[in-house]
Scaffold this active site. Sequence first.
Site, PDB file in Angstrom:
ATOM      1  N   TRP A 144      36.068   6.332   0.755  1.00  0.00           N
ATOM      2  CA  TRP A 144      34.777   6.379   0.056  1.00  0.00           C
ATOM      3  C   TRP A 144      33.746   7.081   0.922  1.00  0.00           C
ATOM      4  CZ3 TRP A 144      35.155   5.458  -4.845  1.00  0.00           C
ATOM      5  CH2 TRP A 144      34.018   5.389  -5.625  1.00  0.00           C
ATOM      6  N   ASP A 200      24.199  10.022   0.701  1.00  0.00           N
ATOM      7  CA  ASP A 200      23.033   9.860  -0.159  1.00  0.00           C
ATOM      8  C   ASP A 200      23.327   8.853  -1.268  1.00  0.00           C
ATOM      9  OD1 ASP A 200      24.843  11.540  -1.559  1.00  0.00           O
ATOM     10  OD2 ASP A 200      23.207  12.383  -2.731  1.00  0.00           O
ATOM     11  N   GLU A 203      26.317   9.317  -3.269  1.00  0.00           N
ATOM     12  CA  GLU A 203      27.585   9.125  -2.552  1.00  0.00           C
ATOM     13  C   GLU A 203      28.342  10.429  -2.314  1.00  0.00           C
ATOM     14  OE1 GLU A 203      29.261   5.979  -5.443  1.00  0.00           O
ATOM     15  OE2 GLU A 203      28.895   4.907  -3.591  1.00  0.00           O
ATOM     16  N   GLU A 204      27.622  11.531  -2.212  1.00  0.00           N
ATOM     17  CA  GLU A 204      28.286  12.822  -2.109  1.00  0.00           C
ATOM     18  C   GLU A 204      27.954  13.584  -0.828  1.00  0.00           C
ATOM     19  OE1 GLU A 204      28.467  13.695  -6.920  1.00  0.00           O
ATOM     20  OE2 GLU A 204      26.855  14.555  -5.721  1.00  0.00           O
ATOM     21  N   GLU A 426      26.062   5.560 -18.360  1.00  0.00           N
ATOM     22  CA  GLU A 426      25.477   6.230 -17.196  1.00  0.00           C
ATOM     23  C   GLU A 426      24.838   7.550 -17.609  1.00  0.00           C
ATOM     24  OE1 GLU A 426      28.143   8.361 -14.321  1.00  0.00           O
ATOM     25  OE2 GLU A 426      27.470   6.759 -12.981  1.00  0.00           O
TER      26      GLU A 426
END
Length: 579
Positions: A144, A200, A203-204, A426
Site C-alpha cells: 500500500w 498524499d 494515496e498515490e 465515490e
Amino acid sequence: MSVCVPIFLAVYNVAFVCAFLHSCSNTVDAYFATESPIAKDKLLANIGRNGSESSGAKSGIVIASPSTNPNYVYTWTRDSALVFQTIIDQYTLGLDTSLRSQIDNYVAAQKIIQQVSNPSGTVSTGGLGEPKFNIDETAFTGAWGRPQRDGPALRANALITWANFLLTQGNSSYVSVTLWPIIKLDLDYVSANWNQTTFDLWEEVSSSSFFTTAVQHRALRQGIALATAIGQADVVSGYTTQAANILCFLQSYWNSGGYMTANTGGGRSGKDANTVLTSIHTFDAAAGCDSVTFQPCSDRALSNLLTYINAFRIYAINSGIAANQGLATGRYPEDSYFGGNPWYLATLAVAEQLYDALIVWKQQGSIDVTALSQPFFANLSPGIAIGTYPSSSATFTTLTAAVKEYADSFVAVVAKYTPSGGGLSEQYSRSNGAPTSAADLTWSYAALLTANGARNGMVPTSWGAKGLTVPTTCQRGGSGGGGGTVAVSFNVQATTVFGENIYVTGSVDGLANWSPDNALLLSADSYPIWKITVNLPASTSIQYKYIRKFNGAVTWESDPNRQFTTPASGSFTPNDVWR
Ligand SMILES: *[C@@H]1O[C@H](CO)[C@@H](O)[C@H](O)[C@H]1NC(C)=O
Ligand SMILES: *[C@@H]1O[C@H](CO)[C@@H](O)[C@H](O)[C@H]1NC(C)=O
Ligand SMILES: *[C@@H]1O[C@H](CO)[C@@H](O)[C@H](O)[C@H]1NC(C)=O
C-alpha cells in the site's frame, strides 16, 4: 421512503430548474432537506458494530464503503477521522444528541488501533502513519502507499474538538485520563514526523502534500491549547516550535500561477481538490479571511478555487456550462482512477468553501476584493473593482448573493447526479453522471452533511488560526526543532551464495517503509560484511530488518524486528549478524 418520492422528482430536474429560474436556492433547499437524513442514516450504517452495512466491523470502526468491488471494506484513519469530525461537530453543536455512544465507541476503537503493530511500525516506531486497517482491528499487511501522515493529525483534530467540548461540560477527568493519552501519541507523531515525506490523501504521490501539512499544523495548534488547558505544559514548547516550522513550510506550496501546488512530487499540474479540502478542514471563522492559514474567504483560497474549478472543464458533462455556474469537479484533472471522474465529496467541498466564506464576510461586515481574488469575483460580477465593500453597500449585497448562488449551483450538480434513493458513491461518471466506483462512500455522506451545515451557518469551534505570523526563515522539523539527519552505517555479517544479495528495510522513509521491493541493497565490498550508509532522522526510534533476495525470492530475517534510536547528531553504526 414513500414521502420522499415527490421531492426526488423535483430534484431530478434540477438543472432545468436552476437554469430556468436563475436560482438554485429552492432546489438546493429541497435537495438538502431530503438528502441530509438519508446521508446521516447511510453514514451511520457504515459504522460498526451496529451499522446495517457494517457486518464484521468492530464497535466504532468506520468502513470506508461496504463495496467489495472495488474492495473498500477497510477502515482508513483519515476517512474515519473526517467522518467522526462531522459526528462530533453535529453532537457538540447540538444538532444531534443521539450520537454520543458513537463517539465513545470511536474513542475506544482508536485507542486499540493506535497500538496495533503494522507494516509502518509499532505505536512508537511510526505505526501511527499506517493508512488503513482491517475492520476487525487487525493490521492490513498487503502492499500500500504508506505511510500517510495526515491520519494521526486528523484523528487528533477530531478528538481535540471532542475534548474541548467535554471541558466546557466540566468533564476534565475523562479528557485527561482517557482522551489525552490518545491525542498525545498522535501529536507527538506529528511533531516528530511532519518533515518526512508522506503519501498524499489520494494515496498515490509520495512527497510533501499541502493537505497533510495544513492539517498537521492545525493539530499542533489545537494540541498546544488543549495541553495548556489541562496542565500538560511539558509538550507546549516542542509543539510550538514545530507548529511555527510547519506554518512556514505551508507557505511554500503557493505558486506564482495563483494557486496552491497540492504535492511537491508527482509531476502533475498541482491543481487538486486536496487544496479545497484543506480550506474547509482548517476553516476557523475567528481567523477572518487570513491567507496565511488559507481561510476559505482569503484571496489565496479564492484564487486557488477558481483555478481548481476551471481545470475540470475537460469533463463531457461540464460542456456548455456557463462560467458562473457550478461544474462537476473531481480530485485532479490528470486523474485516471476508475476513469478519472468527478467525486461527490470534491464538488461538495467547493460549495462548502463558499458557504464558509459567506459566514465570515457576514460576520466581519465586509468583503475585500484584492488583485489576487478579483478574477474570482469578476467571474460572478463582471467589472468588479479591487476594493473593500462594507455590508452597507449594494456591492456587498450583490457579491454575497452571487457567491451564494454559485455555491448552490455546485450542490445542484451533485443533486442532479444523485440517483433516486439518495445513495452517494465515490464518483459519478464524467461522461453521463452515473454513479461509479465504490457505492455508499462514507466520506461522501460526511461531505454532504458538512456542506449543508456550512450553508446553514454552522461554525466549527476555533482551532487558534487567528493572528498567526509566519517565521521569516523556515526550519526543518525533528526532535527539539534542530531536526536534521544522522548518517547510519549498517553492517551485517551474512554468508550468501553467488547471485544472492542482502538488503535492509524498516520503519522510516529512508529505509523504504518496510517495502521488500524498494529495500536498500547493501554493498558486498567487505564480504562477508555487507554495508550501506543511509541518512536517517535524528533522535528517532527506528525498526528494521535485513532481507535476502535470490532469484526473485525474498527471505526476511527472523523476528523480532531490530531496533535502535538514532542520536541527536553525528553518526551511528549498528553491527549486526544475520539471524
Ligand atoms: C449497539 O447495539 C447494542 C445492542 O442492541 C446496544 O447495547 C448498543 O448501545 C448499540 N450501540 C450503538 C452505538 O448504538
Ligand atoms: C465524561 O464523558 C465520558 C465520555 O462520553 C462519559 O463516559 C462520562 O460519563 C462523562 N463523565 C461525566 C462526569 O459527565
Ligand atoms: C522539511 O522542511 C524544510 C524546511 O521548511 C523544507 O524545505 C522541506 O521541503 C521539508 N521536507 C518535507 C519532506 O516536508
